[in-house]
Design an enzyme around this catalytic site. Structure first.
Site, PDB file in Angstrom:
ATOM      1  N   SER A   1      35.725  50.127  36.062  1.00 15.40           N
ATOM      2  CA  SER A   1      36.529  48.966  36.433  1.00 15.40           C
ATOM      3  C   SER A   1      38.032  49.191  36.365  1.00 15.40           C
ATOM      4  CB  SER A   1      36.164  47.764  35.560  1.00 15.40           C
ATOM      5  OG  SER A   1      36.313  48.077  34.186  1.00 15.40           O
TER       6      SER A   1
ATOM      7  N   LYS B   1      40.893  43.935  39.042  1.00 12.11           N
ATOM      8  CA  LYS B   1      41.530  42.618  38.960  1.00 12.11           C
ATOM      9  C   LYS B   1      42.257  42.217  40.244  1.00 12.11           C
ATOM     10  CE  LYS B   1      40.526  41.487  34.655  1.00 12.11           C
ATOM     11  NZ  LYS B   1      39.672  40.315  34.335  1.00 12.11           N
TER      12      LYS B   1
ATOM     13  N   GLU C   1      46.732  34.224  32.730  1.00 11.71           N
ATOM     14  CA  GLU C   1      46.582  34.755  31.382  1.00 11.71           C
ATOM     15  C   GLU C   1      46.189  36.218  31.507  1.00 11.71           C
ATOM     16  OE1 GLU C   1      42.835  35.127  32.800  1.00 11.71           O
ATOM     17  OE2 GLU C   1      43.973  33.258  32.961  1.00 11.71           O
TER      18      GLU C   1
END
Length: 419
Positions: free
Chosen positions: A401, A110, A132
């Protein structure tokens, strides 16, 4: 517990071929997917965002700052790591490499997108950032970038996700972010996005909405994809250097789809490379029990874009379930929908039990504790290998991830372990 994963063969109902350099088009469409389905009050903001992004793409100064921060702040490139013991657990004679996004700053992919959009917001003079988050990793990444750049940060998070990701909530607050609990609807990621959009509509002149996945109205799917494409670009160079050839299969988990599209996009022109996205199968593929949008959904509009969507016969969005908060979303990025329609990628599902198994096996045989999101992909590989669905000699890259710290309370509860 019975486990399930659903395999879909290449789609044949589309006559289009996936031309990855041409999409999205000038309307923000990936074939029939994508676009801008937003109130008129947001159209000017989206136009401003697109212009600023394209200008930044052509600015050597912006690109230099981005690349410098990706190296020194994020810690790129992340490694491409061969896991021999896990490979043997999948099937004899195959090789599995993990793209170690869990080693990036804040513990997940991210940060790549949060950094890019944060620098873009600063360039645009937007000092109030909203975001969010579901699993909390995008919230942590956004709060991290805002702290580094001196920007105000407000993160919307569903009440249920706050409960199951309390560690990440504290990390966000420690970084100076305000975390706003969303108590409406399913109290998960979908509802957090709803509240963030309401905030943006109200404060559009001063606020930058830093979307965390490859979803939403154009140009967000393109922007997020491009910032995350560093994952696949690095992996492609690394596998050629380490193995001397391209992989046979590239695998990634899919919720909204940012880590997967970041991995898939740089391989999209290599038609011999099979792309496999693994969605959250929950407890079953019955309505409301899973979040396998591409496996069990159909096209519809949610959060500003046309994409696959979990909906009932009246078009109402269905509740979702996944043991993984980051995959607990009823839609998916429009480029994934386009990849499904054209057959360029295959989408499957792995249930909660399969994900837990993937997490345990990797932890115990390789000393790497993955997040529950990529654990779905790990579990899928184990099952596919047992069922003889992976050809002998296959070379596989799996996008790891994120790391599993945030999920330890959830995993302990699922395994009936008292801490």
């Amino acid at each position: 517990m019975q486990t399930q994963h659903t395999q879909h063969t290449t789609q044949t109902h589309s006559t289009e071929t996936y031309q990855h350099n041409l999409y999205p088009d000038e309307r923000g469409r990936f074939g029939s997917f994508g676009g801008k389905f937003v109130p008129e009050s947001l159209m000017a903001a989206l136009t401003e965002l697109e212009a600023a992004y394209l200008d930044a793409c052509n600015d050597p100064g912006f690109q230099l700052e981005l690349q410098t921060q990706l190296a020194s702040f994020v810690g790129r490139p992340t490694s491409l790591h061969f896991v021999p013991r896990f490979s043997r657990m999948v099937a004899p004679g195959i090789k599995v490499y993990l793209k170690r996004e869990d080693l990036a700053h804040t513990g997940a992919h991210k940060i790549n997108n949060a950094l890019g959009q944060g620098l873009l917001a600063k360039r645009m003079g937007k000092k109030r950032i909203i975001a969010e988050t579901g699993a909390g990793q995008h919230g942590v990444a956004t709060a991290t970038v805002c702290a580094m750049l001196g920007l105000e940060c407000i993160v919307y998070m569903g009440e249920l996700d706050i409960q199951r990701q309390s560690l990440n909530v504290f990390r966000m607050k420690l970084l100076g972010a305000e975390v706003r609990s969303v108590e409406s609807g399913s109290r998960t990621l979908k509802d957090a996005i709803n509240e963030a959009i309401r905030d943006w509509v109200t404060n559009v002149e001063t606020t930058f909405y830093l979307i965390g996945s490859a979803v939403g109205p154009h140009p967000y799917p393109r922007i997020v994809r491009n910032f995350q494409s560093i994952i696949g670009a690095e992996a492609r160079k690394q596998i050629l250097a380490q193995e001397g050839r391209m992989p046979d299969i590239v695998v990634a988990c899919v919720g909204g789809g940012s880590n997967a599209i970041g991995m898939f996009y740089p391989f999209a022109d290599a038609l011999d490379v099979r792309l496999v996205g693994v969605e959250a199968g929950g407890t079953s593929l019955a309505a409301g029990k899973h979040a396998a949008t591409l496996v069990a959904g159909r096209p519809g509009v949610l959060h500003g874009a046309m994409s696959y969507l979990l909906q009932d016969d009246d078009g109402q969005v269905l509740e979702t379930h996944s043991i993984s908060a980051g995959l607990d979303y009823p839609s998916v990025g429009p480029e994934h929908s386009y990849m499904k329609e054209t057959g360029r990628a295959t989408y499957v599902s792995a249930n909660d039990a399969t994900a837990l198994r993937g997490l345990q096996v990797l932890s115990q045989c390789e000393g790497i504790i993955p997040a529950l999101e990529p654990a779905h992909a790990l579990g899928y590989l184990l099952e596919a290998g047992e069922q003889g669905a992976i050809p002998a000699g296959s070379l596989i890259i799996l996008n790891l991830s994120g790391r599993g710290d945030k999920d330890m309370l959830t995993v302990a509860q699922a395994l009936n372990v008292t801490l």
